[in-house]
Design an enzyme around this catalytic site. Structure first.
Site, mmCIF file in Angstrom:
data_model
loop_
_atom_site.group_PDB
_atom_site.id
_atom_site.type_symbol
_atom_site.label_atom_id
_atom_site.label_comp_id
_atom_site.label_asym_id
_atom_site.label_seq_id
_atom_site.Cartn_x
_atom_site.Cartn_y
_atom_site.Cartn_z
ATOM 1 N N GLU A 183 0.828 -1.213 0.000
ATOM 2 C CA GLU A 183 0.000 0.000 0.000
ATOM 3 C C GLU A 183 0.861 1.262 0.000
ATOM 4 O O GLU A 183 0.831 2.065 0.931
ATOM 5 C CB GLU A 183 -0.936 0.000 1.215
ATOM 6 C CG GLU A 183 -1.901 -1.163 1.184
ATOM 7 C CD GLU A 183 -3.023 -1.084 2.213
ATOM 8 O OE1 GLU A 183 -4.104 -1.611 1.946
ATOM 9 O OE2 GLU A 183 -2.812 -0.491 3.278
ATOM 10 N N GLU A 376 -5.513 -8.211 -1.088
ATOM 11 C CA GLU A 376 -6.222 -8.074 0.185
ATOM 12 C C GLU A 376 -7.683 -7.770 -0.086
ATOM 13 O O GLU A 376 -7.994 -6.921 -0.934
ATOM 14 C CB GLU A 376 -5.667 -6.915 1.031
ATOM 15 C CG GLU A 376 -4.332 -7.176 1.655
ATOM 16 C CD GLU A 376 -3.878 -6.029 2.556
ATOM 17 O OE1 GLU A 376 -4.738 -5.381 3.191
ATOM 18 O OE2 GLU A 376 -2.669 -5.795 2.622
HETATM 19 C C1 BG6 Z 1 -4.392 -2.852 4.830
HETATM 20 C C2 BG6 Z 1 -3.074 -3.375 5.273
HETATM 21 O O1 BG6 Z 1 -4.348 -1.506 5.086
HETATM 22 O O2 BG6 Z 1 -5.573 -3.291 5.440
HETATM 23 C C3 BG6 Z 1 -3.126 -4.475 6.297
HETATM 24 O O3 BG6 Z 1 -2.225 -3.688 4.224
HETATM 25 C C4 BG6 Z 1 -4.313 -4.261 7.213
HETATM 26 O O4 BG6 Z 1 -1.907 -4.478 6.962
HETATM 27 C C5 BG6 Z 1 -5.572 -4.341 6.382
HETATM 28 O O5 BG6 Z 1 -4.347 -5.122 8.287
HETATM 29 C C6 BG6 Z 1 -6.865 -4.258 7.172
HETATM 30 O O6 BG6 Z 1 -6.866 -3.146 7.993
HETATM 31 P P1 BG6 Z 1 -7.120 -3.255 9.552
HETATM 32 O O7 BG6 Z 1 -6.926 -1.885 10.063
HETATM 33 O O8 BG6 Z 1 -8.514 -3.742 9.709
HETATM 34 O O9 BG6 Z 1 -6.112 -4.216 10.069
#
Ligand code: BG6
Length: 479
Positions: A183, A376
Site C-alpha cells: 500500500e 487483500e
Molecule cells: C491494509 C493493510 O491496510 O488493510 C493491512 O495492508 C491491514 O496491513 C488491512 O491489516 C486491514 O486493515 P485493519 O486496520 O482492519 O487491520
C-alpha cells in the site's frame, strides 16, 4: 446450487498476512526494533502512525500487540498446514526487514532471519503453495528512523537495495512473486507506519512526504531491475490501497473532486506502471511549491523498470464531494471517506461494496493494461467462538461470496486479466489500523484477545470449509 463461471485454471487462490501483524517474536534470533513494533493499541495509535506523536521505543503504560502477535514465528508449520488444507495455491506474506538487517545499515545480513524465511518458503513449497512476498509491509528499522529520518533520506534507497539483493539472491528458485511496498499510497495517510516519517514542528509535511515517496518509487524500480537481473523468472508488482472514488452527486464539481482523490492514489501506480511522473503530479508540486529532488538517473530507472503486474487491496469504494458543506464521514482503510447512503457497513464503519470491486478492477485495467492481483480483501468482524473455538461466520462468507462474484464478472464478462486473489488475514491477526485482535478476518480463529490473553490455539471457522470448497471448485461453487 447456483453454478458460476470457472476462474482460470492457474488462478492463484489464497490468503494474506504481514510479518508484524502475525509473527511476534519481536526480539528473537537477532531481530532489531522496527516502527511497526512501537505502535501501541489505544487512542495514541492514530497520532503515532501518522507521525504527529513521537514514540521511538516501548513506553510504560502501553500495550504493544506486535510484540507477540499470534506467534506465527513459532507456529508457522501448523499454520501453513492449515492453509494447505484449504487448498491454497498461494500465500502472501511479508519479510520483517529487521530480521534480515536488524539496524538496516549493516553490510552483512543476519543469517537466523534469512533461515527463518527460507524455512517458511520451503514449508509452503512442500504443499505446492506459491509464496507471494511483500518485501516491506509497513516495516522500517527504528535505527534508520532515528539516525536517517526514515524514507525522507535518500540513503534509504541504498539500504533497501541491499535488502532486496540479499532476498532475491538467497530465495532464487523459492520465490517468484514479489511486491516492493505494501500500500505505497499509505505514505500520505499513515506516514510513520508507512515510511518511518515523524514530523518535527514547523516542517513542510507535504514536501517530506512526496520526497520520501520519490525515494520509495526509485527503490521500487531498482528492486524490479535487480529482481529481473538475478532471475528473469521473477515477477515484481506494485501494491495500492485501492477503492474507486464515486462522485457524491452528478454535479460536475463532485465528479471533479472524485477524480482528484483518485489521482492522489493512482499517482504512485502511474509512476510504477507507466514509468514517469504524470503531468497532474508535476503541476501539483508546482502549485504547492514543492521541490522534489530527483536525478536524471532516477528518471531513467523509473522509465526502464516498470512493474510486471499491479496488485491492490480492496475493502471498499469511497465517495468525494466538491461541496464543502457535505462532510458526513465514515471510517475506512486508514483514511475516512464520505458516507455512501446506498451501502451497509462493517462493525468498524467500513462500507461494503462488492460491485465496487468490479468497478475498481476495470478502472485499474483500463488505466494500465497490466495483469492485476487482488492481494487483500475481507471483512473485519467480531467473532464469537463456541467452547471448541468454532465460529459460525456466515457474515464473512456472505462478504467474500459477493466479492468473488463480481471478481468473476470482471474476468468473465469484462475481460480483465487477474492473476489471483488473496483474502486478508486468512488467519486471525493484529489489526494494522487499530492494533486490535478482536477485529478478525480469518478462516482460522486464534485464541488471543486485545490485551494479549489467550492460549494462541488455532481452530477452524465455518468459512474454512466454505473457502476450501470455493478453491476446489475453481470458484464455481459459492454456496
Ligand atoms: C491494509 C493493510 O491496510 O488493510 C493491512 O495492508 C491491514 O496491513 C488491512 O491489516 C486491514 O486493515 P485493519 O486496520 O482492519 O487491520
Amino acid at each position: 446450487m447456483t453454478t458460476y463461471k470457472l476462474f482460470p485454471k492457474d488462478f492463484l487462490w489464497g490468503g494474506a498476512t504481514a510479518a508484524n501483524q502475525c509473527e511476534g517474536a519481536y526480539d528473537v534470533d537477532g531481530r532489531g526494533l522496527a516502527n511497526v513494533d512501537v505502535v501501541p493499541i489505544g487512542k495514541d495509535r492514530g497520532p503515532i502512525i501518522t507521525g504527529r506523536q513521537k514514540m521511538f521505543d516501548f513506553e510504560e503504560g502501553y500495550f504493544y500487540p506486535a510484540k507477540e502477535s499470534i506467534d506465527f514465528y513459532h507456529y508457522y508449520k501448523e499454520d501453513i498446514a492449515l492453509l494447505a488444507e484449504m487448498g491454497f495455491k498461494t500465500y502472501r506474506m511479508s519479510i520483517g526487514w529487521t530480521r534480515i538487517f536488524p539496524k538496516g545499515d549493516e553490510l552483512e545480513p543476519n543469517e537466523a532471519g534469512l533461515q527463518f524465511y527460507e524455512n517458511v518458503f520451503k514449508e509452503c513449497r512442500k504443499y505446492g503453495i506459491e509464496p507471494l512476498v511483500t518485501i516491506t509491509h509497513f516495516d522500517c528499522p527504528m535505527h534508520l528512523i532515528e539516525h536517517y529520518g526514515g524514507w525522507r533520506n535518500r540513503k534509504l534507497i541504498d539500504f533497501y537495495e541491499r535488502l532486496v539483493t540479499t532476498l532475491f539472491t538467497r530465495y532464487k528458485g523459492l520465490v517468484k512473486y514479489w511486491l516492493t511496498f505494501n500500500e505505497i499510497n499509505m505514505i500520505l495517510h499513515a506516514p510513520f507506519m508507512g515510511a518511518g516519517l515523524y514530523f518535527e514542528e514547523g516542517e513542510n509535511v507535504e514536501q517530506v512526504k512526496y520526497q520520501a515517496a520519490h525515494h520509495e518509487l526509485v527503490a521500487s524500480a531498482l528492486a524490479t531491475k535487480i529482481a529481473h537481473e538475478i532471475d528473469p523468472e521473477n515477477k515484481v508488482g506494485c501494491m495500492l490501497a485501492a477503492g474507486q472514488y464515486y462522485p457524491n452527486t452528478a454535479h460536475p464539481r463532485d465528479y471533479w473532486a472524485a477524480m482528484q482523490e483518485d489521482r492522489e492514489n493512482y499517482f504512485f501506480i502511474d509512476v510504477q506502471a507507466r514509468g514517469e511522473y504524470p503531468n497532474y503530479a508535476k503541476k501539483k508540486f508546482e502549485k504547492l511549491g514543492l521541490n522534489i529532488e530527483m536525478t536524471e538517473e532516477d528518471l531513467t530507472l523509473l522509465k526502464e523498470h516498470t512493474v510486471d503486474f499491479v496488485s491492490f487491496s480492496y475493502y471498499s469504494s469511497r465517495v468525494a464531494s466538491g461541496d464543502p458543506e457535505v462532510n458526513e464521514k465514515t471510517a475506512g482503510n486508514i483514511f475516512a471517506s464520505l458516507k455512501n447512503p446506498y451501502l451497509d457497513a462493517s462493525e468498524w464503519g467500513w462500507q461494503i461494496d462488492p460491485l465496487g470491486l468490479r468497478i475498481t478492477l476495470n478502472a485499474i485495467w483500463d488505466r494500465y493494461q497490466k495483469p492485476m492481483f487482488i492481494v487483500e480483501n475481507g471483512l473485519g468482524a467480531v467473532d464469537t467462538p463456541d467452547e471448541n473455538g468454532y465460529v459460525e461466520d456466515d457474515y464473512r462468507i456472505d462478504y467474500l461470496r459477493e466479492h468473488i462474484k463480481t471478481m468473476n464478472d470482471a474476468i468473465n464478462e469484462d475481460g480483465v486479466e487477474l492473476l489471483g486473489y488473496t483474502t486478508w488475514g486468512c488467519i486471525d491477526l493484529v489489526s494494522a489500523g487499530t492494533g486490535e485482535m478482536k477485529k478478525r478476518y480469518g478462516f482460522i480463529y486464534v485464541d488471543r484477545d486485545n490485551d494479549g490473553n489467550g492460549t494462541l490455539k488455532r481452530s477452524k471457522k465455518k468459512s474454512f470449509d466454505w473457502y476450501k470448497k470455493v478453491i476446489a471448485s475453481q470458484g464455481t461453487d459459492l454456496d
